[in-house]
Design a protein around this motif. Structure first.
Motif, PDB file in Angstrom:
ATOM      1  N   HIS A 137       0.788  -1.341   0.030  1.00  0.00           N
ATOM      2  CA  HIS A 137       0.038  -0.035  -0.089  1.00  0.00           C
ATOM      3  C   HIS A 137       0.867   1.345   0.020  1.00  0.00           C
ATOM      4  CE1 HIS A 137      -1.948   3.330   2.099  1.00  0.00           C
ATOM      5  NE2 HIS A 137      -2.898   2.914   1.652  1.00  0.00           N
ATOM      6  N   ASP A 138       1.858   1.471   0.950  1.00  0.00           N
ATOM      7  CA  ASP A 138       2.733   2.594   1.060  1.00  0.00           C
ATOM      8  C   ASP A 138       3.541   2.661  -0.243  1.00  0.00           C
ATOM      9  OD1 ASP A 138       1.336   2.634   3.332  1.00  0.00           O
ATOM     10  OD2 ASP A 138       3.352   2.061   4.739  1.00  0.00           O
ATOM     11  N   MET A 141       1.505   4.432  -2.665  1.00  0.00           N
ATOM     12  CA  MET A 141       1.436   5.911  -2.232  1.00  0.00           C
ATOM     13  C   MET A 141       2.709   6.740  -2.798  1.00  0.00           C
ATOM     14  SD  MET A 141      -1.598   6.389  -1.753  1.00  0.00           S
ATOM     15  CE  MET A 141      -2.798   5.208  -1.522  1.00  0.00           C
ATOM     16  N   LYS A 142       3.886   6.010  -2.625  1.00  0.00           N
ATOM     17  CA  LYS A 142       5.187   6.775  -2.841  1.00  0.00           C
ATOM     18  C   LYS A 142       5.041   6.985  -4.145  1.00  0.00           C
ATOM     19  CE  LYS A 142       7.417   6.132   1.299  1.00  0.00           C
ATOM     20  NZ  LYS A 142       7.763   7.236   2.202  1.00  0.00           N
ATOM     21  N   ILE A 144       2.684   7.418  -6.103  1.00  0.00           N
ATOM     22  CA  ILE A 144       1.999   8.507  -6.476  1.00  0.00           C
ATOM     23  C   ILE A 144       2.527   9.850  -6.086  1.00  0.00           C
ATOM     24  CG2 ILE A 144      -0.435   9.719  -6.044  1.00  0.00           C
ATOM     25  CD1 ILE A 144      -1.551   6.659  -5.881  1.00  0.00           C
ATOM     26  N   GLU A 145       3.058  10.085  -5.040  1.00  0.00           N
ATOM     27  CA  GLU A 145       3.775  11.024  -4.607  1.00  0.00           C
ATOM     28  C   GLU A 145       4.936  11.541  -5.727  1.00  0.00           C
ATOM     29  OE1 GLU A 145       5.659  10.777  -0.666  1.00  0.00           O
ATOM     30  OE2 GLU A 145       3.697   9.989   0.099  1.00  0.00           O
ATOM     31  N   HIS A 243      -4.513   2.358  -8.175  1.00  0.00           N
ATOM     32  CA  HIS A 243      -5.352   3.404  -8.128  1.00  0.00           C
ATOM     33  C   HIS A 243      -5.027   3.972  -9.861  1.00  0.00           C
ATOM     34  CE1 HIS A 243      -6.990   4.697  -4.683  1.00  0.00           C
ATOM     35  NE2 HIS A 243      -5.732   4.841  -3.959  1.00  0.00           N
ATOM     36  N   HIS A 264      -7.447   0.776   2.545  1.00  0.00           N
ATOM     37  CA  HIS A 264      -6.463   0.026   3.244  1.00  0.00           C
ATOM     38  C   HIS A 264      -7.282  -1.266   4.118  1.00  0.00           C
ATOM     39  CE1 HIS A 264      -3.303  -1.259   6.269  1.00  0.00           C
ATOM     40  NE2 HIS A 264      -2.530  -1.005   5.234  1.00  0.00           N
TER      41      HIS A 264
END
Ligand code: MF3
Ligand code: CO
Ligand code: CO
Length: 268
Positions: A137-138, A141-142, A144-145, A243, A264
């Motif tokens: 999951h993280d 997100m990394k 996407i950042e 995503h 999550h």
């Protein structure tokens, strides 16, 4: 018709500002369905029953499943349990306590595609699986950042790979994210590994998925004789989150955000 907008030299579609709303509508439906199926995941349940419910929800929304009929695929979702990396076919096998699974749904709303997947657990989540799910999951997100105009697709892969490997897990190389919009899978291939600064430059109006698959063991996969199900060669546990996103003038919009903050699995 892909008439509106333009394409880069690499064949990547640049969408007009008005297309963001259409992608939000498609992404939101995929996300809502993924929210709603959480309660259908429990020991003894079959993945086929979950898929039947997903197909009914797509129909109830007067939307279209992007996967039914796609290259001969017959289901409204892919459900990938434990060491299945992706493209697991729903069927009559029952979930067991502690099984972890990815459910991947792609819908078409007014001609635009929304594609998202998340992890679920049947019964009690064990510590190893929880760690894998959290890192996966993280890592998304990394990735996407790293999405903003001027960065490259390599920056996304680099962010994901370095994070995952720093936790001594591995990134699957055999499957990748993809452009999407009014087409399911379009350029570019969005790799979840790579070198910073490599690859095409991100531009406002690009729409694509990021969908890292992370293994507790080695990254190698193989596809079973059903020609769909991809598994880890070493049988190690695998997880994935996906995503659909769009590049804005100064960053990113996520089209498939959970309306009830259930992306999550520890938020259930
Ligand atoms: N939704 C998957 C993806 O993330 C593709 C599934 S294609 C299917 O790209 F035919 F296997 F459903
Ligand atoms: Co996808
Ligand atoms: Co998907």
């Amino acid at each position: 018709m892909i008439g509106k907008g333009r394409q880069t030299r690499d064949g990547i579609q640049i969408n007009e500002p008005g297309a963001f709303a259409a992608m939000h509508a498609a992404g939101k439906l995929a996300a809502r369905i993924l929210d709603e199926v959480a309660e259908l995941v429990f020991p003894g349940q079959t993945t086929g029953a979950i898929d039947d419910a997903i197909e009914a929800k797509v129909n109830d929304a007067h939307a279209v499943s992007a996967t039914i009929g796609y290259r001969g695929y017959k289901h409204a979702s892919c459900i990938s349990v434990n060491h299945v990396v992706c493209h697991g076919i729903p069927g009559d096998k029952k979930l067991k306590d502690g099984d972890i699974l990815n459910i991947d749904v792609t819908v078409i709303v007014d001609g635009w595609f929304g594609d998202s997947s998340r992890m679920y657990v049947a019964g009690k989540l064990n510590r190893r699986a929880e760690r894998l799910i959290q890192i996966t999951h993280d890592s998304l997100m990394k990735g996407i950042e790293a999405v903003k105009p001027g960065n490259t697709f390599g920056d996304i892969g680099y962010a994901i790979q370095t994070f995952v490997e720093s936790h001594r897990m591995s990134v699957v190389r055999d499957f990748c994210g993809h452009g999407l919009g009014r087409v399911f899978h379009s350029p570019p291939n969005v790799l979840h590994y790579g070198r910073a600064g490599s690859g095409a430059v991100l531009e406002e109006g690009m729409f694509f998925t990021i969908e890292p698959m992370v293994n507790l063991g080695r990254p190698e996969t193989k596809v079973l004789s059903d020609d769909w199900t991809a598994v880890t060669r070493d049988k190690s546990l695998s997880a994935q989150f996906e995503h659909s996103v769009g590049v804005t003038s100064n960053g990113v919009e996520i089209f498939t955000l959970s309306p009830t903050n259930r992306f999550h699995p520890t938020n259930f």
